[in-house]
Write a protein that holds these residues in place. Sequence first.
Motif, short mmCIF file in Angstrom:
data_model
loop_
_atom_site.label_atom_id
_atom_site.label_comp_id
_atom_site.label_asym_id
_atom_site.label_seq_id
_atom_site.Cartn_x
_atom_site.Cartn_y
_atom_site.Cartn_z
N GLN A 8 0.72 -1.22 -0.23
CA GLN A 8 0.10 0.14 -0.16
C GLN A 8 1.52 1.35 -0.40
OE1 GLN A 8 -3.36 -1.35 -0.97
NE2 GLN A 8 -3.74 0.50 0.45
N LEU A 9 1.62 1.27 1.27
CA LEU A 9 2.90 2.43 0.28
C LEU A 9 3.16 2.77 -0.42
CD1 LEU A 9 4.47 1.91 4.31
CD2 LEU A 9 3.17 3.78 3.76
N GLN A 10 3.69 1.58 -1.11
CA GLN A 10 4.24 1.85 -2.68
C GLN A 10 3.13 2.04 -3.69
OE1 GLN A 10 3.97 0.53 -5.72
NE2 GLN A 10 6.22 1.39 -6.24
N LYS A 11 2.16 1.46 -2.93
CA LYS A 11 1.07 2.45 -3.98
C LYS A 11 0.82 3.87 -4.41
CE LYS A 11 -1.36 -2.06 -5.22
NZ LYS A 11 -2.74 -2.77 -4.16
N ALA A 61 5.27 5.86 -1.07
CA ALA A 61 6.10 6.14 -0.14
C ALA A 61 7.40 5.54 -0.31
CB ALA A 61 5.39 6.08 1.30
N LEU A 62 7.04 4.40 -1.20
CA LEU A 62 8.69 3.22 -1.27
C LEU A 62 8.50 3.54 -2.65
CD1 LEU A 62 7.72 0.32 0.99
CD2 LEU A 62 8.89 2.40 1.46
N GLN A 117 15.10 0.41 3.25
CA GLN A 117 15.86 0.80 1.93
C GLN A 117 15.34 0.79 0.60
OE1 GLN A 117 17.59 -3.49 1.39
NE2 GLN A 117 16.49 -3.98 2.71
N TRP A 118 13.83 0.33 0.90
CA TRP A 118 12.81 0.63 0.02
C TRP A 118 12.28 2.00 -0.27
CZ3 TRP A 118 13.87 -3.16 -3.41
CH2 TRP A 118 14.00 -4.35 -1.89
#
Length: 302
Positions: free
Chosen positions: A36-39, A42-43, A92-93
């Motif tokens: 969800q954070l990548q979407k 944030a990542l 790291q991501w």
Amino acid sequence: MVLKSDSEYEAVPDDTRRSLLRHMLVARGVDQEARQLQKQGALDLWLSCQGQEAAQVGSALAVGPAPTVFPSYREHAVALLRGVAPDELVAQWAGRTFCGWDPRRLRFFPYTLVLAAQTLHGVGYSIGQRLQGLEDFVVVYIGDGATSEGDMSEAMNLAAVESASVLFVCQNNGWAISKPTDEQMRTSLAERARGFGIESVRIPGQDPETVFAACSRAAAHIRTERAPYLVEIRVARIHGHSTSDPHEVYRSPDDIAQARAADPVSAYAARLSELGLVDGGWLDGVDAQVRELRERLMKEYA
């Protein structure tokens, strides 16, 4: 290649069963939040371990905390079990750090994005530790795609020749990004390992108890014989190779549906519930822990 059915393995203690499920549920929750954070931006990237939790938790619990682990890049369940905090795991991501945790304190080295590079690192580390009279048991995690790299063959040969105390754990999810396994190899990795003189086993990876039992035996072999061992675990990849991989382009709807239907987390939770080893209160307690971890991640990165 050694093949064993579930019935050939010793029964796993009930406390261990509950621990297996708890770690799987935690890993699933953290993985879902990271996606969800990548979407949300944030990542930069995330490589999901969903569908592979049983293989990771079962193997990590089986070897215990003493061996040093050299992961690839999606061993999130192993990392969390080893004590890596969720915010350290995703750092790291998000481009905040090269690693995120203390590799030596946790005996869990940084993720390796260069395919199979960690295989030689792990074997070399084991040999170096042995020369110093220190704990030399090393666990190296790889995917099936990495086994097509020359480094993997070199690592297996070196481990066999030097009798390195290395457990190679291959999570074979059937895909090297978009390349299916049957277009990568004509024999299983377990068969190839035996060609190098390494004992091996090939097992299904949906049941964490099967993985736990197989890796426990592998660990005992390594400690007794002071020789390498390889466990090839057949798993299902629920999502794409990464969040930037549109796997619907090259995977059939049936293949994706089958992977989701083989979800090891929901299956194992249902199994332990039916056996009366966990109840609604226990599951609610773990769910509350997972929600707290997800909320911390959201506040830190969203």
